[in-house]
Scaffold this active site. Structure first.
Site, PDB file in Angstrom:
ATOM      1  N   SER A 148      -6.951   3.497  -8.308  1.00  0.00           N
ATOM      2  CA  SER A 148      -7.416   4.558  -9.198  1.00  0.00           C
ATOM      3  C   SER A 148      -7.775   5.798  -8.394  1.00  0.00           C
ATOM      4  O   SER A 148      -7.734   5.796  -7.164  1.00  0.00           O
ATOM      5  CB  SER A 148      -8.640   4.085  -9.996  1.00  0.00           C
ATOM      6  OG  SER A 148      -9.783   4.020  -9.155  1.00  0.00           O
TER       7      SER A 148
ATOM      8  N   SER B  62     -10.767   7.188  -8.169  1.00  0.00           N
ATOM      9  CA  SER B  62     -12.213   7.299  -7.994  1.00  0.00           C
ATOM     10  C   SER B  62     -12.620   7.737  -6.589  1.00  0.00           C
ATOM     11  O   SER B  62     -13.746   8.188  -6.388  1.00  0.00           O
ATOM     12  CB  SER B  62     -12.893   5.968  -8.322  1.00  0.00           C
ATOM     13  OG  SER B  62     -12.585   4.987  -7.355  1.00  0.00           O
TER      14      SER B  62
ATOM     15  N   LYS C  25     -15.287   2.031  -2.338  1.00  0.00           N
ATOM     16  CA  LYS C  25     -16.203   3.160  -2.508  1.00  0.00           C
ATOM     17  C   LYS C  25     -16.731   3.574  -1.137  1.00  0.00           C
ATOM     18  O   LYS C  25     -16.349   3.037  -0.112  1.00  0.00           O
ATOM     19  CB  LYS C  25     -17.380   2.780  -3.425  1.00  0.00           C
ATOM     20  CG  LYS C  25     -16.995   2.246  -4.794  1.00  0.00           C
ATOM     21  CD  LYS C  25     -16.346   3.286  -5.689  1.00  0.00           C
ATOM     22  CE  LYS C  25     -15.963   2.702  -7.036  1.00  0.00           C
ATOM     23  NZ  LYS C  25     -15.215   3.642  -7.889  1.00  0.00           N
TER      24      LYS C  25
ATOM     25  N   SER D 280     -15.889   8.129 -11.420  1.00  0.00           N
ATOM     26  CA  SER D 280     -16.048   6.924 -10.619  1.00  0.00           C
ATOM     27  C   SER D 280     -17.106   6.021 -11.242  1.00  0.00           C
ATOM     28  O   SER D 280     -18.230   6.453 -11.518  1.00  0.00           O
ATOM     29  CB  SER D 280     -16.471   7.280  -9.182  1.00  0.00           C
ATOM     30  OG  SER D 280     -16.790   6.106  -8.446  1.00  0.00           O
TER      31      SER D 280
END
Length: 304
Positions: free
Chosen positions: A87, A89, A144, A252
């Site tokens: 994705s 994010s 992340k 996110s």
């Protein structure tokens, strides 16, 4: 899925290894004894000799596959594992179509089945990009950036991040809450629909990296994960946990919304983009969405 594949690799490695070992220590000596007995009782032609020494087909296949599968198991479980960015994010640091390497030993060497730490090799540092299992959704893996370490006090208000590092070992005075430095960089390099996103350079610990923000998104404090005894948008990271955020701050799903990342969920540190495929295409393209339209060679290299 990743855990199931690890278990599958372990089972296949053990299975092929046991078949090979059983033949090596039991069946092969028996074949050699039969050959010696046959040679003692009469003359043998080469064809009969080859048949007596021939390995069963299963054993031959396992003997050839075992070292390859074992090498893959060791490489994937203890050294490096490939990971595809699913994705946006982590834009602009990582884009959909990036394929990265995750350093599995960065935060400890773990067994591939139960993920128990066998050897401590290090801990996440603020600003690093890490990969971990989702704390709430079984089977889902996320990537992340480390924002908060155990004991840190985190505040996120109106698109601005504040961090108060944990007070270590009687340190006096304790660090104060400080705004994380963020310098506007550009607008229009990245879009969400037709809206241009703001790009800023953020200094998080020793790491300087770019982040994106959407100027049209209101503060979503009401949707944030609520920690007991804290105001909305404010958290204290528990021992053995980490606070994670995506670089695409307004697109996110991260610790702001679902909480902290337990240490046992860590899979490794993202260290390198080894290939990057461009997935952009026009709306009238006849190609499936998973087919790349090009290779972004300029993106290959270390991840900051």
């Amino acid at each position: 899925m990743a855990q199931l594949f690890s278990i599958f690799l372990v089972c296949i490695t053990l299975g092929t290894g046991l078949v090979w070992a059983f033949d090596h220590w039991l069946l092969a000596p028996r074949r050699r004894r039969q050959l010696a007995l046959a040679e003692a009782t009469g003359n043998l032609d080469q064809d009969r000799r080859d048949r007596l020494l021939a390995e069963p087909g299963l054993v031959e296949s396992c003997r050839g596959a075992f070292p390859v599968i074992a090498a893959v198991l060791v490489l994937r479980s203890f050294l490096y594992e490939p990971f595809q960015i699913p994705s946006g994010s982590m834009m602009p640091t990582l884009l959909v179509g990036d394929f990265i390497l995750v350093e599995k030993f960065a935060y400890g060497i773990k067994d591939p089945v139960w993920s128990k730490k066998l050897v401590a090799t290090g801990e996440p540092q603020r600003g690093q990009v890490f990969v971990f299992k989702h704390p709430l959704e079984e089977g889902k893996v996320l990537i992340k950036r480390v924002v908060g370490l155990p004991g840190d006090h985190i505040l996120y208000r109106h698109g601005q991040l504040y961090v108060q590092p944990a007070c270590q070992g009687g340190q006096q005075p304790c660090p104060a809450m400080a705004e994380v430095a963020k310098v506007p960089k550009a607008q229009g390099a990245f879009f969400q629909g037709n809206l241009a996103l703001d790009t800023s350079t953020e200094q998080l610990g020793k790491v300087k990296h770019d982040i994106l923000s959407n100027p049209m998104v209101p503060d979503r404090t009401g949707q944030y994960f609520r920690q007991s005894g804290h105001r909305p948008g404010e958290w204290t990271v528990p021992p053995g946990h980490y606070f994670a955020m995506g670089d695409n701050r307004d697109n996110s799903s991260d610790s702001r919304f679902w909480g902290f990342v337990p240490e046992q969920n860590l899979l490794g540190r993202a260290v390198f983009i080894w290939i990057s495929f461009d997935m952009d295409r026009s709306a009238d393209s006849w190609l499936p969405t998973w087919v790349p339209t090009g290779v972004r060679f300029g993106r290959l290299g270390p991840i900051k």
